[in-house]
Every structure is written in structure tokens, then in C-alpha cells.
Design a protein around this motif. Structure first.
Motif, PDB file in Angstrom:
ATOM      1  N   ILE A 100       0.845  -1.197   0.000  1.00  7.46           N
ATOM      2  CA  ILE A 100       0.000   0.000   0.000  1.00  7.46           C
ATOM      3  C   ILE A 100       0.880   1.247   0.000  1.00  7.46           C
ATOM      4  CG2 ILE A 100      -1.746   1.310   1.267  1.00  7.46           C
ATOM      5  CD1 ILE A 100      -2.728  -1.419   2.385  1.00  7.46           C
ATOM      6  N   LEU A 101       1.923   1.231   0.804  1.00  2.35           N
ATOM      7  CA  LEU A 101       2.850   2.368   0.839  1.00  2.35           C
ATOM      8  C   LEU A 101       3.520   2.576  -0.525  1.00  2.35           C
ATOM      9  CD1 LEU A 101       4.411   1.749   4.343  1.00  2.35           C
ATOM     10  CD2 LEU A 101       3.130   3.788   3.661  1.00  2.35           C
ATOM     11  N   ILE A 102       3.894   1.493  -1.165  1.00  2.25           N
ATOM     12  CA  ILE A 102       4.515   1.604  -2.491  1.00  2.25           C
ATOM     13  C   ILE A 102       3.518   2.190  -3.485  1.00  2.25           C
ATOM     14  CG2 ILE A 102       5.424   0.276  -4.442  1.00  2.25           C
ATOM     15  CD1 ILE A 102       6.705  -1.615  -2.297  1.00  2.25           C
ATOM     16  N   ASP A 103       2.274   1.711  -3.458  1.00  8.12           N
ATOM     17  CA  ASP A 103       1.253   2.258  -4.353  1.00  8.12           C
ATOM     18  C   ASP A 103       1.039   3.750  -4.103  1.00  8.12           C
ATOM     19  OD1 ASP A 103       0.862  -0.173  -5.617  1.00  8.12           O
ATOM     20  OD2 ASP A 103      -1.005  -0.631  -4.553  1.00  8.12           O
ATOM     21  N   LEU A 104       1.017   4.137  -2.837  1.00  8.60           N
ATOM     22  CA  LEU A 104       0.842   5.546  -2.494  1.00  8.60           C
ATOM     23  C   LEU A 104       2.056   6.358  -2.966  1.00  8.60           C
ATOM     24  CD1 LEU A 104      -0.896   7.694  -1.150  1.00  8.60           C
ATOM     25  CD2 LEU A 104       0.175   7.082   1.049  1.00  8.60           C
ATOM     26  N   GLY A 105       3.261   5.821  -2.757  1.00  7.45           N
ATOM     27  CA  GLY A 105       4.458   6.490  -3.261  1.00  7.45           C
ATOM     28  C   GLY A 105       4.421   6.641  -4.776  1.00  7.45           C
ATOM     29  N   ASN A 106       3.949   5.605  -5.462  1.00  4.68           N
ATOM     30  CA  ASN A 106       3.829   5.678  -6.919  1.00  4.68           C
ATOM     31  C   ASN A 106       2.837   6.754  -7.344  1.00  4.68           C
ATOM     32  OD1 ASN A 106       5.652   3.572  -7.197  1.00  4.68           O
ATOM     33  ND2 ASN A 106       4.079   2.024  -7.490  1.00  4.68           N
ATOM     34  N   LEU A 107       1.744   6.889  -6.593  1.00  8.65           N
ATOM     35  CA  LEU A 107       0.762   7.929  -6.902  1.00  8.65           C
ATOM     36  C   LEU A 107       1.396   9.308  -6.755  1.00  8.65           C
ATOM     37  CD1 LEU A 107      -2.205   8.672  -7.593  1.00  8.65           C
ATOM     38  CD2 LEU A 107      -2.599   8.753  -5.126  1.00  8.65           C
ATOM     39  N   TYR A 108       2.121   9.517  -5.656  1.00 15.53           N
ATOM     40  CA  TYR A 108       2.809  10.800  -5.466  1.00 15.53           C
ATOM     41  C   TYR A 108       3.855  11.016  -6.568  1.00 15.53           C
ATOM     42  CZ  TYR A 108       0.693  11.294  -0.832  1.00 15.53           C
ATOM     43  OH  TYR A 108      -0.183  11.434   0.206  1.00 15.53           O
ATOM     44  N   TYR A 109       4.551   9.957  -6.948  1.00 13.38           N
ATOM     45  CA  TYR A 109       5.536  10.062  -8.026  1.00 13.38           C
ATOM     46  C   TYR A 109       4.846  10.491  -9.315  1.00 13.38           C
ATOM     47  CZ  TYR A 109       9.580   8.960 -10.930  1.00 13.38           C
ATOM     48  OH  TYR A 109      10.644   9.054 -11.804  1.00 13.38           O
ATOM     49  N   ASP A 110       3.739   9.848  -9.646  1.00 15.21           N
ATOM     50  CA  ASP A 110       3.001  10.196 -10.857  1.00 15.21           C
ATOM     51  C   ASP A 110       2.513  11.641 -10.837  1.00 15.21           C
ATOM     52  OD1 ASP A 110       3.385   7.660 -11.869  1.00 15.21           O
ATOM     53  OD2 ASP A 110       1.377   6.942 -11.336  1.00 15.21           O
ATOM     54  N   ARG A 111       2.253  12.139  -9.643  1.00 12.73           N
ATOM     55  CA  ARG A 111       1.820  13.534  -9.489  1.00 12.73           C
ATOM     56  C   ARG A 111       3.008  14.504  -9.447  1.00 12.73           C
ATOM     57  NH1 ARG A 111      -3.150  14.115  -5.445  1.00 12.73           N
ATOM     58  NH2 ARG A 111      -4.594  12.766  -6.543  1.00 12.73           N
ATOM     59  N   GLU A 112       4.192  13.956  -9.540  1.00 17.84           N
ATOM     60  CA  GLU A 112       5.443  14.735  -9.481  1.00 17.84           C
ATOM     61  C   GLU A 112       5.620  15.437  -8.138  1.00 17.84           C
ATOM     62  OE1 GLU A 112       5.891  17.165 -12.983  1.00 17.84           O
ATOM     63  OE2 GLU A 112       5.152  15.529 -14.248  1.00 17.84           O
ATOM     64  N   ASP A 113       5.073  14.839  -7.098  1.00 16.39           N
ATOM     65  CA  ASP A 113       5.254  15.324  -5.733  1.00 16.39           C
ATOM     66  C   ASP A 113       6.402  14.522  -5.138  1.00 16.39           C
ATOM     67  OD1 ASP A 113       5.111  16.136  -3.094  1.00 16.39           O
ATOM     68  OD2 ASP A 113       2.915  15.996  -2.993  1.00 16.39           O
ATOM     69  N   TRP A 114       7.616  14.924  -5.530  1.00 18.98           N
ATOM     70  CA  TRP A 114       8.817  14.145  -5.221  1.00 18.98           C
ATOM     71  C   TRP A 114       9.036  14.002  -3.729  1.00 18.98           C
ATOM     72  CZ3 TRP A 114       8.548  12.407  -9.657  1.00 18.98           C
ATOM     73  CH2 TRP A 114       8.545  13.186 -10.812  1.00 18.98           C
ATOM     74  N   ASP A 115       8.791  15.062  -2.959  1.00 13.42           N
ATOM     75  CA  ASP A 115       9.024  14.989  -1.513  1.00 13.42           C
ATOM     76  C   ASP A 115       8.114  13.955  -0.854  1.00 13.42           C
ATOM     77  OD1 ASP A 115      11.008  16.928  -1.662  1.00 13.42           O
ATOM     78  OD2 ASP A 115       9.630  18.576  -1.231  1.00 13.42           O
ATOM     79  N   ARG A 116       6.832  13.973  -1.192  1.00 17.56           N
ATOM     80  CA  ARG A 116       5.915  12.983  -0.619  1.00 17.56           C
ATOM     81  C   ARG A 116       6.222  11.582  -1.130  1.00 17.56           C
ATOM     82  NH1 ARG A 116       0.017  15.861  -0.443  1.00 17.56           N
ATOM     83  NH2 ARG A 116       0.410  17.062   1.441  1.00 17.56           N
ATOM     84  N   ALA A 117       6.620  11.484  -2.399  1.00 20.28           N
ATOM     85  CA  ALA A 117       6.986  10.172  -2.941  1.00 20.28           C
ATOM     86  C   ALA A 117       8.159   9.601  -2.149  1.00 20.28           C
ATOM     87  CB  ALA A 117       7.333  10.278  -4.423  1.00 20.28           C
ATOM     88  N   VAL A 118       9.190  10.408  -1.938  1.00 19.09           N
ATOM     89  CA  VAL A 118      10.364   9.950  -1.189  1.00 19.09           C
ATOM     90  C   VAL A 118       9.966   9.567   0.235  1.00 19.09           C
ATOM     91  CG1 VAL A 118      12.547  10.717  -0.149  1.00 19.09           C
ATOM     92  CG2 VAL A 118      12.102  11.141  -2.576  1.00 19.09           C
ATOM     93  N   GLU A 119       9.194  10.410   0.884  1.00 21.77           N
ATOM     94  CA  GLU A 119       8.767  10.130   2.262  1.00 21.77           C
ATOM     95  C   GLU A 119       7.995   8.804   2.343  1.00 21.77           C
ATOM     96  OE1 GLU A 119       5.400  11.958   5.233  1.00 21.77           O
ATOM     97  OE2 GLU A 119       6.602  13.405   4.081  1.00 21.77           O
ATOM     98  N   THR A 120       7.107   8.591   1.396  1.00 23.49           N
ATOM     99  CA  THR A 120       6.290   7.382   1.410  1.00 23.49           C
ATOM    100  C   THR A 120       7.108   6.152   1.039  1.00 23.49           C
ATOM    101  OG1 THR A 120       4.391   8.760   0.812  1.00 23.49           O
ATOM    102  CG2 THR A 120       4.135   6.377   0.568  1.00 23.49           C
ATOM    103  N   TYR A 121       7.977   6.291   0.043  1.00 26.55           N
ATOM    104  CA  TYR A 121       8.860   5.174  -0.316  1.00 26.55           C
ATOM    105  C   TYR A 121       9.772   4.809   0.854  1.00 26.55           C
ATOM    106  CZ  TYR A 121       7.774   5.551  -5.374  1.00 26.55           C
ATOM    107  OH  TYR A 121       7.178   5.560  -6.611  1.00 26.55           O
ATOM    108  N   GLU A 122      10.238   5.803   1.597  1.00 25.36           N
ATOM    109  CA  GLU A 122      11.093   5.527   2.759  1.00 25.36           C
ATOM    110  C   GLU A 122      10.334   4.730   3.819  1.00 25.36           C
ATOM    111  OE1 GLU A 122      14.160   5.597   3.315  1.00 25.36           O
ATOM    112  OE2 GLU A 122      15.059   7.136   2.066  1.00 25.36           O
ATOM    113  N   LYS A 123       9.065   5.063   4.035  1.00 24.03           N
ATOM    114  CA  LYS A 123       8.251   4.289   4.982  1.00 24.03           C
ATOM    115  C   LYS A 123       8.120   2.845   4.499  1.00 24.03           C
ATOM    116  CE  LYS A 123       5.474   8.125   6.696  1.00 24.03           C
ATOM    117  NZ  LYS A 123       4.129   8.736   6.696  1.00 24.03           N
TER     118      LYS A 123
END
Length: 156
Positions: A70-93
Motif C-alpha cells: 500500500i505504501l509503495i502504491d501511495l508512493g507511486n501515486l505521489y511520483y506520478d503527481r510529481e510530488d517528489w518529496d511525498r513520494a520519497v517520504e512514502t517510499y522511505e516508509k
């Protein structure tokens, strides 16, 4: 003389194929990996999963906060939105739950690359390769970072 000519021809063909692959990959990567490249995040509800997907993932995460998928999917969503900071934060979790997932590590590296954090990106690409020596996506991402972001053909 014949073996030398065959050897030179084989090398030329290999170099041509490698060049074509790198050219295709570079265009794909430089173009955002098939994503729209812009200056900011996609607004909620528009493109790349929209607000409904974000709400769905958020609810899923509330029910199962330890689930790295679920965290990876959420990180991917942030990545697709080009929200790099949230993507990194979520991928780190997610990485705390699945530290050796090569796809996750490569995605984390790509998000760091998009933040301009090239050293961190390379470290994650290397970790992905350490986790799976056949993980081609991390190798391609690393090669493109060296070739196009750092402009270091020798390292690429």
C-alpha cells in the motif's frame, strides 16, 4: 585477417544495439518515464489516479499501516503527481517494511534523482542492484542519470 573483420563487425553491431537501447531509454527517462513532466504536482482529482485513488489508498493504509504494498502504491501515486518529496517520504516508509525490494529501491532512487539528489539516487540504484543483480530498471536509471544528468559518459 578474417577473424579481425568479424570481430570488428560484431563489436559494431553490439555498439549499435547498445546505442539504440540507451537512446530509447534516455528519451523515455528524460521524458518522465511516460509521465507528463511539469513544474508541479497534478492537482487532486486530475490525471494519474486522481483524488479517488488517493482517498482509497489512504483508507487502505489506515486499515493496514504495516503493508508495504500500500505504501509503495501511495508512493507511486505521489511520483506520478510529481510530488517528489511525498513520494520519497512514502517510499522511505515502505523501505522500512521491505528494505530489499529492488523495484522500490529503484523508484526511490528515481524520485531522489527528480529532486536533484544524484548521490542518493545512485546509492538507491546500487542497493537495488545489490538486492537483485539482474534488476535492469535500476541499471538503466543509473546509466541515464550518469549520462544525462551528470553528463559523464565514462561513468555511464
Amino acid at each position: 585477417m578474417e577473424p579481425t573483420r568479424k570481430s570488428a563487425t560484431a563489436q559494431s553491431i553490439v555498439m549499435l544495439l547498445v546505442g539504440a537501447l540507451v537512446g530509447f531509454g534516455a528519451g523515455y527517462f528524460a521524458g518522465g518515464g511516460g509521465r507528463r513532466v511539469g513544474s508541479g504536482a497534478v492537482p487532486p482529482g486530475a490525471g494519474a489516479g486522481g483524488g479517488d485513488r488517493l482517498a482509497e489508498l489512504t483508507r487502505s493504509l489506515e486499515r493496514d499501516p504495516e503493508n508495504p504494498a500500500i505504501l509503495i502504491d501511495l508512493g507511486n501515486l505521489y511520483y506520478d503527481r510529481e510530488d517528489w518529496d511525498r513520494a520519497v517520504e512514502t517510499y522511505e516508509k515502505a523501505r522500512r517494511k521491505a528494505p530489499k525490494n529492488p523495484n522500490l529501491l529503484s523508484d526511490l532512487g528515481a524520485a531522489q534523482r527528480n529532486r536533484g539528489q544524484f548521490e542518493l539516487a545512485v546509492a538507491f540504484f546500487q542497493k537495488a542492484r545489490d538486492s537483485d543483480s539482474n534488476h535492469w530498471q535500476s541499471l538503466l536509471n543509473w546509466l541515464l542519470l550518469e549520462a544525462y544528468d551528470r553528463r559523464d559518459a565514462a561513468a555511464a
